[in-house]
Design a protein around this motif. Sequence first.
Motif, mmCIF file in Angstrom:
data_model
loop_
_atom_site.group_PDB
_atom_site.id
_atom_site.type_symbol
_atom_site.label_atom_id
_atom_site.label_comp_id
_atom_site.label_asym_id
_atom_site.label_seq_id
_atom_site.Cartn_x
_atom_site.Cartn_y
_atom_site.Cartn_z
ATOM 1 N N GLU A 153 -21.347 34.014 -23.938
ATOM 2 C CA GLU A 153 -21.189 33.913 -25.384
ATOM 3 C C GLU A 153 -21.606 32.535 -25.891
ATOM 4 O OE1 GLU A 153 -17.305 34.986 -26.616
ATOM 5 O OE2 GLU A 153 -17.470 37.081 -25.933
ATOM 6 N N GLU A 154 -21.226 31.485 -25.178
ATOM 7 C CA GLU A 154 -21.627 30.133 -25.566
ATOM 8 C C GLU A 154 -23.143 29.980 -25.502
ATOM 9 O OE1 GLU A 154 -19.650 26.795 -23.843
ATOM 10 O OE2 GLU A 154 -17.752 27.872 -23.625
ATOM 11 N N LEU A 155 -23.748 30.536 -24.456
ATOM 12 C CA LEU A 155 -25.199 30.443 -24.297
ATOM 13 C C LEU A 155 -25.910 31.194 -25.409
ATOM 14 C CD1 LEU A 155 -27.627 29.539 -22.630
ATOM 15 C CD2 LEU A 155 -27.355 31.580 -21.212
ATOM 16 N N THR A 156 -25.401 32.373 -25.779
ATOM 17 C CA THR A 156 -26.028 33.172 -26.838
ATOM 18 C C THR A 156 -26.031 32.409 -28.156
ATOM 19 O OG1 THR A 156 -25.342 35.239 -25.788
ATOM 20 C CG2 THR A 156 -25.880 35.323 -28.128
ATOM 21 N N GLN A 157 -24.906 31.829 -28.521
ATOM 22 C CA GLN A 157 -24.808 31.099 -29.781
ATOM 23 C C GLN A 157 -25.722 29.878 -29.795
ATOM 24 O OE1 GLN A 157 -21.011 29.264 -30.544
ATOM 25 N NE2 GLN A 157 -21.316 29.251 -32.766
ATOM 26 N N PHE A 158 -25.700 29.103 -28.704
ATOM 27 C CA PHE A 158 -26.514 27.890 -28.673
ATOM 28 C C PHE A 158 -28.005 28.217 -28.705
ATOM 29 C CE2 PHE A 158 -28.747 24.562 -26.225
ATOM 30 C CZ PHE A 158 -28.518 23.500 -27.084
ATOM 31 N N LEU A 159 -28.434 29.230 -27.963
ATOM 32 C CA LEU A 159 -29.842 29.594 -27.936
ATOM 33 C C LEU A 159 -30.331 30.024 -29.316
ATOM 34 C CD1 LEU A 159 -30.386 31.570 -24.601
ATOM 35 C CD2 LEU A 159 -31.466 29.438 -25.287
ATOM 36 N N ALA A 160 -29.545 30.844 -30.010
ATOM 37 C CA ALA A 160 -29.951 31.315 -31.339
ATOM 38 C C ALA A 160 -30.130 30.147 -32.301
ATOM 39 C CB ALA A 160 -28.922 32.307 -31.869
ATOM 40 N N GLU A 161 -29.189 29.225 -32.280
ATOM 41 C CA GLU A 161 -29.271 28.078 -33.186
ATOM 42 C C GLU A 161 -30.396 27.126 -32.780
ATOM 43 O OE1 GLU A 161 -24.518 28.052 -34.368
ATOM 44 O OE2 GLU A 161 -25.345 26.456 -33.103
ATOM 45 N N GLY A 173 -30.436 38.050 -19.841
ATOM 46 C CA GLY A 173 -29.846 38.998 -20.777
ATOM 47 C C GLY A 173 -29.687 38.484 -22.191
ATOM 48 N N GLN A 174 -30.346 37.358 -22.534
ATOM 49 C CA GLN A 174 -30.215 36.756 -23.859
ATOM 50 C C GLN A 174 -31.403 37.130 -24.741
ATOM 51 O OE1 GLN A 174 -27.513 34.969 -24.818
ATOM 52 N NE2 GLN A 174 -26.628 35.312 -22.787
ATOM 53 N N THR A 175 -31.106 37.602 -25.960
ATOM 54 C CA THR A 175 -32.182 37.942 -26.905
ATOM 55 C C THR A 175 -32.603 36.738 -27.730
ATOM 56 O OG1 THR A 175 -30.510 38.682 -28.489
ATOM 57 C CG2 THR A 175 -31.486 40.363 -27.061
ATOM 58 N N ALA A 176 -31.693 35.806 -27.990
ATOM 59 C CA ALA A 176 -31.981 34.524 -28.667
ATOM 60 C C ALA A 176 -32.689 34.717 -30.002
ATOM 61 C CB ALA A 176 -32.828 33.630 -27.747
ATOM 62 N N ARG A 177 -32.069 35.491 -30.917
ATOM 63 C CA ARG A 177 -32.622 35.630 -32.264
ATOM 64 C C ARG A 177 -32.362 34.335 -33.043
ATOM 65 N NH1 ARG A 177 -30.289 40.689 -31.260
ATOM 66 N NH2 ARG A 177 -31.809 42.387 -31.251
ATOM 67 N N PRO A 178 -33.399 33.748 -33.664
ATOM 68 C CA PRO A 178 -33.224 32.454 -34.345
ATOM 69 C C PRO A 178 -32.159 32.508 -35.444
ATOM 70 C CG PRO A 178 -35.547 32.990 -34.100
ATOM 71 C CD PRO A 178 -34.790 34.220 -33.708
ATOM 72 N N ARG A 179 -31.376 31.420 -35.536
ATOM 73 C CA ARG A 179 -30.315 31.318 -36.535
ATOM 74 C C ARG A 179 -30.222 29.865 -36.985
ATOM 75 N NH1 ARG A 179 -24.677 32.305 -34.065
ATOM 76 N NH2 ARG A 179 -25.689 34.275 -33.509
ATOM 77 N N LEU A 180 -30.177 29.634 -38.298
ATOM 78 C CA LEU A 180 -30.096 28.280 -38.835
ATOM 79 C C LEU A 180 -28.628 27.904 -39.070
ATOM 80 C CD1 LEU A 180 -33.101 28.205 -41.352
ATOM 81 C CD2 LEU A 180 -32.915 27.037 -39.144
ATOM 82 N N SER A 181 -28.002 27.382 -38.040
ATOM 83 C CA SER A 181 -26.628 26.897 -38.133
ATOM 84 C C SER A 181 -26.386 25.934 -36.983
ATOM 85 C CB SER A 181 -25.636 28.063 -38.085
ATOM 86 O OG SER A 181 -25.708 28.741 -36.839
ATOM 87 N N PHE A 182 -25.217 25.216 -37.036
ATOM 88 C CA PHE A 182 -24.886 24.237 -36.003
ATOM 89 C C PHE A 182 -23.425 24.408 -35.587
ATOM 90 C CE2 PHE A 182 -28.436 22.382 -38.290
ATOM 91 C CZ PHE A 182 -29.232 21.885 -37.274
#
Length: 456
Positions: A95-103, A225-234
């Motif tokens: 979960e931590e990896l998913t959030q960081f990758l997207a951002e 298993g990470q999709t890493a959809r871009p997200r503009l947040s920190f």
Amino acid sequence: MLTSALGALRRRIGNVHTDHRRIARGAVIVSLFVFLGKGTGAFKEMAVAYRYGIGETVDAYQLALTLVSWLPLTLIGELSILLVPLFVGLRDKKEELTQFLAELEGLCMLLGVGLMALLLVSWPLVAHFTASNLSEHTRTMCLHLLMGLAPVGILSFTVCITAARLQARERHITTLLESVPALVLLCFILALPHPDSLLPLMLGTSLGVAMQALLLRIIARNVDGQTARPRLSFRSPHWGKILHSVSMLMVGGVIISMITPVDQYFLAHVGNGAIATYGYAFRVLTLFTGMGALAISRAILPILAEMLAAKDATRARDTALKWSFVMLVLGAVGAAIAYGLAPWIVQLLFQRGAFTADDAEAVTLVFRTGLLQLPFTFGGFVLIQLFVSEARYRALTFIAVVSFLVKAGGNMLLAPLYGAHGVMLATGLMSVAAFVCYIICLKQPGAVAPQGGSEE
């Protein structure tokens, strides 16, 4: 007698620590992939030399590619070696990896677009400082190429992130996929044979990087298993550590990155053809540096990160120092062999079509001079991975300053006397100075920070 000797050798190999086996296995795999990838790149360079020779078109293309990739590669160079240890530590925290990758993807995409827009808007000023000694026609071609190559600067960040994800899992297929841009460019040059057209260079390079980015993303998604959809947040808790570490590393990184445009400046003032001559020699050198320095650095970084995460700094330093001197010796042997084979290598790769025997002789001289840097680059790349893993950013900044001063001073003294040959000689002197500094700094006690942490 022979059987006994072979048995003793087999036992010694069997007693080698598993860390060294993993490093050696990874280095061999990466070296093979580099050979295949750089081989593809060599065919691409053969096609460019055949179609365009040494002239204004190649000068404009190499200058434009340098300008487009300079700032992105500066950021990527620092970011990638920080991301690998971080991704190693997040292997079991999905979960931590998913959030960081997207951002991270969102920020890097925005940054890439901004940098390319800034480059195009500031072109008149950039042209004044980097291409004032080139012809007006060359500068015009360079502007057109900048617009066509803009996707390279944007997609470089995506390539960096996905490559770091795979490297953290000790999957070295990313090295093989580095050949994709060269392969696509080769196809475009062969399919669109007009010698005055910039279209093959623009489309081939940009679409090649786009295809590389797509393939890396697909493979990385299958591995972690990470999709890493871009997200503009920190919102990720890892931003504080990463941004602080990047800011610390950027000081030295920006200094080192200035070497490339400084080289282009001095080469442009040498006159037409100097940039192309240096560029051909440099690309042959990257085949050798990639098979050694790149291979060992990519193989050893995840393992050093594991050692330091386990609080075993002594073992990490001992491992890095041993491999640094092993690579120094291998680099010296490789340089000696390459020196003897240099005329044959250059003729085989380039001497056809618009690329004449005189051009081959000029490139051979520059290439042979560049071999001075090979052993010190091999050994230095290992120690860089250790210093970054230990968060020794002040030492890296100090070495960067020394390297830049040696390089700039060497260019000022040698470029007016020897042209492209002098610029390459200055690079060799810089590599020697940097390696000496690494050894001196290694003897000093350094802070070992957590993954992504900062130097005390």
